[in-house]
Scaffold this active site. Structure first.
Site, short mmCIF file in Angstrom:
data_model
loop_
_atom_site.label_atom_id
_atom_site.label_comp_id
_atom_site.label_asym_id
_atom_site.label_seq_id
_atom_site.Cartn_x
_atom_site.Cartn_y
_atom_site.Cartn_z
N HIS A 176 4.51 -7.79 12.83
CA HIS A 176 4.46 -8.15 14.25
C HIS A 176 5.17 -9.47 14.55
O HIS A 176 5.12 -10.40 13.75
CB HIS A 176 3.00 -8.32 14.68
CG HIS A 176 2.25 -7.02 14.74
ND1 HIS A 176 2.37 -6.15 15.79
CD2 HIS A 176 1.38 -6.46 13.88
CE1 HIS A 176 1.60 -5.11 15.57
NE2 HIS A 176 0.98 -5.26 14.42
N VAL B 54 -18.71 -5.91 -6.58
CA VAL B 54 -19.61 -7.07 -6.71
C VAL B 54 -20.98 -6.63 -6.18
O VAL B 54 -21.09 -6.14 -5.05
CB VAL B 54 -19.06 -8.27 -5.92
CG1 VAL B 54 -20.08 -9.40 -5.87
CG2 VAL B 54 -17.76 -8.73 -6.53
N CYS C 226 9.94 18.41 -0.46
CA CYS C 226 10.06 17.82 0.88
C CYS C 226 10.65 16.41 0.80
O CYS C 226 11.48 16.04 1.61
CB CYS C 226 8.70 17.76 1.57
SG CYS C 226 7.87 19.34 1.71
#
Lengths: 418, 566
Positions: free
Chosen positions: B131, B254, B489
């Site tokens: 951005h 954690v 593809c």
């Protein structure tokens, strides 16, 4: 650089037939297959029902492929396996193909090209299924490859969405291998597959078929845990309040096939929105000179026999292909048709073995199909009934009909009152 | 707004359901809301945008049970007794950027993530936009970090060999009348860090973006905007960090921490107890949970969902860069409004939207999000059709109520640094966050020397399809696997897939391979190649095909050999 009259891309039932017929017609022919073995999707079709038309007997897909492969071996067609067409470029007198294989990079030149690249399956996201993205969502063909080629079970408690033929075949196949198929769901009010498959794959195994119901949501973070199904309205939108939560570990989708035409598009071949395959003439030549298309690349067929039939014709005509101006005549169809292939006729080319393949747009009772030339009926055929899932075929010798580039050809359907 | 005013507002809207208690260094919000949306709204009312006094919300919602953090079932002692200088919790783009920055120093760094791979949460579930920082208020930390991060991208991506396209972004306007005003804003953008801009008439815009909507009467073009593959970048950061000595431990959650006298003594994970000198909290949506374990919870995260759709490469011809149309923005102020992005991989991304959610790991999509996003973006891009969708995905933003990033040392605990609240534009800011945190780490280790063997450059997996005929031939000659196409593809070879399994940050899953070299990313979505990819993983890693997973530990694709289970 090697030079061929005809290059066929794809070694399934269409491409094999095309390569055989091109070679038999005297063309120097190359067949390119991206997989290590020929046969295309037939390799994983261990069920029977293939070859009734072509060979007059019921064969498995593998047997059907083997017959064609044996036939190919008697020809002089060259074969490249495990070879991928990375690029196809139009040149002045033909096409330049860039090929990738374990052997390296290679370029070949061909005068005519037959595209026999088959189709791919529509996926979950293409039919707007939402929810999570766990393991256990397969298209029917992928599940079939895992089970029949790799020998691996894709799931144990399965829900199948879509009553297309591969879905029905997989319902039976999974059941035979000990999985539980909880039901086949179909958003349309009618089944999409052939009636014989509904009966032999579902009824015979007590697998329920739920019409006008679809899967809306997949649940489960890691593996599929359940799916939500819902009834749909006439516009196929899920109806709120009809949702049902079905615990399962696998969702299998048989929701349609899409012709693979990326290579065709890269050559500027225009596609029919309806068939998702190229527009073509009676020789299966697309609107780009020298590029032919056959089988499921052209339009999705119900039977491998039809795929091979168009392969035969495409290969033969590609072999005798010589560049000239074409002035194509459109085949006009009424709204009663879902589509008709070919969409064009070339009045200058051989019309004696014209074959129209069509699907009706809606289910119909007794129907008369009429072919009109400049408003005059030149052929008609009666059908006791027509269903969209069943492809119809009309062979027709049009050579004496007096077609010119200014003729008007129409296909119509009429209800027959008994 | 004063505290008393906020309290009055809360009472007015929600009765006495929720209460704001100003406490030392935080605004504590307690009570029971009727709905999650109420709870979030209350938090936003109590927060001051950008304030360093944060809303800490303990509001519950009647009948709503928020699912606990998913923890891998794996239990071992792989990390038992380790004493790293620095332990980074979270291997998203932020954690990986921090790890790479720290690998410039001679420090013993442990990077952990509870998932099976890096970049599995927000870092792989966003639109990949770098951005310019158009709509961020100056003064916010995220503004500063966005500006700095944006400027770092060109070099970073060059070093890491990650495709990056500084394609720019068009902000389109419906009213021709704003055109002269746009010229007046140019100095503002320059000063505020968004960088250099161009004002375009409709005609000029149409010349560059032929298929943009006719509703666009003029546009402002931000040259500094760009597009990157977000998970590709995260994997690259992690790989480079590992190559430079960072230890990465995945499947490592954690569970709790031992804190004494304002200092973290040990961190207990499912893979053993670790005794780090310094902990870095880069835990994304779970940053608040980590802060709580460290007894240093001074902010709250309210997760916000965003859904994007990915379109077939065929749609890419309609767009050169990135664009959106002003005035079609969603009513929620908390999204950049989304847009249409041409990606570096040749697809088109549409979205995202923004929906508050109590669930931090519910990545399920829904039809409504896609529908609304398309409705909105079609104003800018009338060519958008749902028929072009190949897939869609949902990511979850880790927003604080102040809607700003938190990058600071612990307030009650000495040896923790938080990189929290990093939502959009966290991808853009990541390199700058890494740099900023590394700067803070130096305060803890003033004697840390430079890592003499640090190499900022990373060798990528070479994408065969992008090479010239001759280059490709050379690769295949050395290794025929590069000539065997597995994914038709995306034209990915067996060699590239095997490379993905043997990288500095190795992977063993179908999704891991997909993120590294794209088989299955195309229009068939793995229909053809997934059985082959499974086979290659099985052969290369020496595990049965039935053990090959899609992603996390419970996601096996297959259920054993046929016949075996009867």
């Amino acid at each position: 650089m090697k030079n061929y009259d005809v290059t066929v891309i794809g070694g399934g039932p269409g491409g094999l037939a095309a390569a055989i017929s091109a070679d038999n017609a005297g063309a120097s022919t190359l067949l390119i297959e991206r997989e290590a073995r020929l046969g295309g999707v037939l390799k994983q079709c261990i069920h029977d029902g293939f070859g009734v038309i072509r060979f007059g007997e019921k064969l498995s897909g593998c047997e059907y492929a083997t017959r064609l492969i044996r036939e190919l071996e008697t020809t002089g067609a060259e074969l490249m396996l495990s070879t991928f067409v990375s690029k196809a470029e139009k040149q002045r007198d033909g096409y330049l193909l860039t090929l990738t294989s374990r052997g390296g990079m290679e370029r070949v030149f061909t005068k005519a090209l037959v595209l026999a690249t088959g189709c791919r399956e529509r996926t979950a996201k293409q039919v707007a299924i939402h929810g999570t993205r766990p393991a256990g969502v397969f298209t029917a063909g992928t599940a079939q490859a895992f089970l029949n080629v790799r020998g691996q079970m894709p799931g144990k408690r399965c829900v199948i969405l879509g009553s297309g033929d591969i879905g029905l075949i997989m319902a039976r196949r999974l059941t035979l291998e000990g999985a539980r198929v909880l039901g086949v769901y179909e958003a349309k009010p009618d089944p999409s597959g052939l009636m014989r498959n509904i009966s032999q794959c579902l009824w015979d195994f007590d697998i329920p078929l739920h019409l006008s119901k679809t899967v809306t949501t997949v649940h489960g973070d890691e593996r599929v845990e359940a799916v939500t199904v819902a009834e749909v309205d006439e516009k196929m939108r899920p109806i709120a309040g009809t949702e049902e939560y079905i615990p399962c570990d696998t969702l299998i989708l048989s929701v349609g096939l899409i012709p693979e035409n990326e290579l065709a598009e890269s050559l500027g071949v225009p596609l029919d929105k309806k068939t998702k395959g190229p527009f073509c003439d009676q020789s299966y030549m697309t609107l780009v000179d020298g590029v032919f298309s056959c089988g499921n690349t052209l339009h999705v067929s119900d039977l491998a026999d039809y795929v091979s039939e168009s392969g035969d014709a495409a290969g033969r005509r590609a072999a005798s292909y010589a560049r000239r101006e074409r002035s194509l005549l459109p085949v006009n169809i009424s709204r009663d048709f879902s589509y008709v292939v070919p969409q064009y006729l070339d009045p200058e080319a051989d019309l004696s073995e014209t074959v129209f393949f069509f699907r009706t747009a809606a289910e119909r009772k007794k129907t008369k199909l009429r072919i009109l030339l400049d408003g005059v009926e030149i052929k008609q055929k009666q059908y006791n009934g027509l269903r969209p899932p069943e492809m119809e075929r009309i062979p027709f010798d049009l050579s004496g009909a007096g077609l010119t580039k200014d003729s008007k050809l129409e296909l119509l359907m009429e209800e027959v009152r008994s | 707004m004063s505290v008393a005013k906020k309290q009055r507002k809360l009472r007015k809207i929600f009765g006495g359901a929720m209460e704001l208690r100003p406490e030392k260094g935080r605004m504590h919000l307690v009570g029971e809301a009727k709905s999650w949306d109420d709870a979030v709204q209350a938090g936003l009312i109590c927060a001051k945008k950008g304030s360093d006094i944060h809303v800490v919300s303990d509001v519950t919602v009647k009948g709503l049970e928020i699912p606990p953090m998913r923890v891998p079932e794996l239990r071992d002692n792989a990390l038992e007794g380790l004493r790293p200088d620095v332990m980074i919790i979270g291997a998203g783009v932020t954690g990986c950027a921090i790890a790479r920055e720290l690998s410039r120093l001679k420090l013993n760094v442990l990077l952990t993530d509870k998932e099976y791979d890096v970049a599995t949460h927000a870092s792989s579930r966003n639109d990949g936009m770098v951005h310019p920082g158009i709509d961020i208020l100056p003064g916010l930390l995220k503004k500063k970090l966005n500006t700095r991060g944006n400027r770092m991208y060109t070099r970073l991506c060059r070093e890491l060999n990650v495709p990056f396209d500084r394609c720019g972004q068009y902000l389109c306007f419906r009213q021709k009348s704003v055109l002269p005003l746009l010229y007046l804003t140019k100095p503002y953008w320059l000063l505020s860090g968004a960088g250099s801009t161009e004002v375009l008439t409709k005609k000029a815009l149409k010349k560059r973006e032929t298929d943009v909507s006719d509703e666009a009467a003029c546009a402002l073009y931000f040259k500094s905007a760009g597009s990157v593959c977000p998970y590709g970048l995260t994997v690259a950061l992690a790989e480079n960090a590992v190559e430079n000595g960072v230890r990465l431990s995945l499947d490592t959650a954690v569970l709790n921490m031992a804190v004494e006298k304002g200092e973290i003594r040990s961190v207990n994970t499912n893979r053993g107890t670790v005794y780090p000198g310094l902990v870095i909290n880069a835990a994304g949506v779970f940053a608040e949970d980590v802060a709580k374990m460290a007894q240093d919870r001074f902010f709250s995260i309210h997760p916000r969902r965003g859904t994007n759709a990915i379109l077939d490469k065929k749609a890419r011809r309609h767009i050169v860069s990135i664009y959106s149309l002003m005035g079609t923005q969603s009513k929620s102020a908390h999204t950049k409004g989304g847009g249409v992005v041409g990606t570096v991989d040749g697809n088109v991304l549409v979205g995202p939207d923004a929906v508050e959610t109590p669930e931090k790991e519910n990545f399920a999509t829904d039809a409504e999000s896609i529908l609304k996003t398309f409705e909105k973006q079609r104003h800018a891009a009338p060519w958008l059709t749902q028929g072009d969708i190949i897939t869609y995905f949902t990511g979850i933003r880790a927003a604080t109520y102040e809607e700003d990033f938190i990058v600071e040392k612990g307030r009650a605990v000495r040896n923790i640094i938080h990189a929290a609240g990093i939502q959009s534009p966290g991808l853009t800011a990541a390199p700058a966050v890494g740099e900023m945190v590394a700067g803070m780490v130096r305060d803890y280790f003033p004697k840390a020397e430079k890592n003499p063997s640090f190499d900022p450059n990373r060798k990528p997996i070479v994408r065969m399809a992008e090479l010239s005929f001759e280059e490709r031939a050379k690769y295949i000659e050395q290794n025929p696997d590069y000539g065997e196409i597995v994914c038709r593809c995306e034209e990915i070879s067996r060699g590239e897939i095997i490379d993905a399994l043997r990288r500095p940050v190795p992977c063993s899953t179908v999704d891991g391979v997909k993120r590294r070299c794209r088989p299955g990313m195309g229009r068939c979505q793995g229909g053809f190649c997934s059985p082959l990819v499974v086979k290659i993983i099985s052969e290369t890693l020496g595990i049965p095909e039935s053990e090959v997973r899609k992603g996390s530990e419970g996601s096996r694709l297959l259920m054993g050999e046929k016949g075996a289970h009867k």
